[in-house]
Design a protein around this motif. Structure first.
Motif, mmCIF file in Angstrom:
data_model
loop_
_atom_site.group_PDB
_atom_site.id
_atom_site.type_symbol
_atom_site.label_atom_id
_atom_site.label_comp_id
_atom_site.label_asym_id
_atom_site.label_seq_id
_atom_site.Cartn_x
_atom_site.Cartn_y
_atom_site.Cartn_z
ATOM 1 N N PRO A 69 0.817 -1.220 0.000
ATOM 2 C CA PRO A 69 0.000 0.000 0.000
ATOM 3 C C PRO A 69 0.855 1.276 0.000
ATOM 4 O O PRO A 69 0.510 2.250 -0.671
ATOM 5 N N ASP A 70 1.972 1.282 0.729
ATOM 6 C CA ASP A 70 2.842 2.457 0.750
ATOM 7 C C ASP A 70 3.465 2.719 -0.614
ATOM 8 O O ASP A 70 3.510 3.856 -1.083
ATOM 9 N N ALA A 71 3.942 1.667 -1.270
ATOM 10 C CA ALA A 71 4.538 1.822 -2.592
ATOM 11 C C ALA A 71 3.488 2.270 -3.600
ATOM 12 O O ALA A 71 3.755 3.126 -4.449
ATOM 13 N N ARG A 72 2.290 1.725 -3.501
ATOM 14 C CA ARG A 72 1.198 2.127 -4.394
ATOM 15 C C ARG A 72 0.906 3.608 -4.240
ATOM 16 O O ARG A 72 0.779 4.335 -5.223
ATOM 17 N N ALA B 243 3.408 10.220 -7.353
ATOM 18 C CA ALA B 243 4.442 10.619 -8.310
ATOM 19 C C ALA B 243 3.878 10.858 -9.704
ATOM 20 O O ALA B 243 4.325 11.755 -10.420
ATOM 21 N N PHE B 244 2.879 10.085 -10.081
ATOM 22 C CA PHE B 244 2.358 10.164 -11.439
ATOM 23 C C PHE B 244 1.013 10.882 -11.555
ATOM 24 O O PHE B 244 0.471 10.999 -12.649
ATOM 25 N N ARG B 245 0.508 11.385 -10.467
ATOM 26 C CA ARG B 245 -0.823 12.011 -10.464
ATOM 27 C C ARG B 245 -0.928 13.128 -11.507
ATOM 28 O O ARG B 245 -1.899 13.223 -12.240
ATOM 29 N N ASP B 246 0.075 13.962 -11.606
ATOM 30 C CA ASP B 246 0.023 15.104 -12.521
ATOM 31 C C ASP B 246 0.803 14.864 -13.803
ATOM 32 O O ASP B 246 0.997 15.787 -14.589
#
Length: 76
Positions: free
Chosen positions: A60-63, A69-72
């Motif tokens: 869950p932490d890595a997810r 990181a990739f949201r934007d």
């Protein structure tokens, strides 16, 4: 095809899911652009190195870190 179009189609190309006309344009661009050739090689190396990552195979932490990181990414 330009480099931005190429990058957008890499996954579909590797999955064999590009329509024939797009695949021809993709390969033609690849033959003329060393930068995209390098990008495709790096993409293939990443796949080979990481294998198949399933949703259950990531903590869950890595997810959350990856999502942040990739949201934007597409907005840039």
């Amino acid at each position: 095809m330009n480099c931005n179009d190429f990058v957008e189609l890499v996954t579909e190309f590797l999955d064999g899911a590009l329509p024939e006309a797009d695949e021809r344009r993709f390969i033609e661009h690849l033959s003329e652009c060393s930068g995209c050739e390098t990008y495709l090689d790096q993409f293939r190396q990443t796949i080979a190195t990481t294998g198949e990552l399933t949703p259950d195979g990531i903590s869950p932490d890595a997810r959350q870190h990856l999502l942040s990181a990739f949201r934007d990414f597409r907005r840039s």
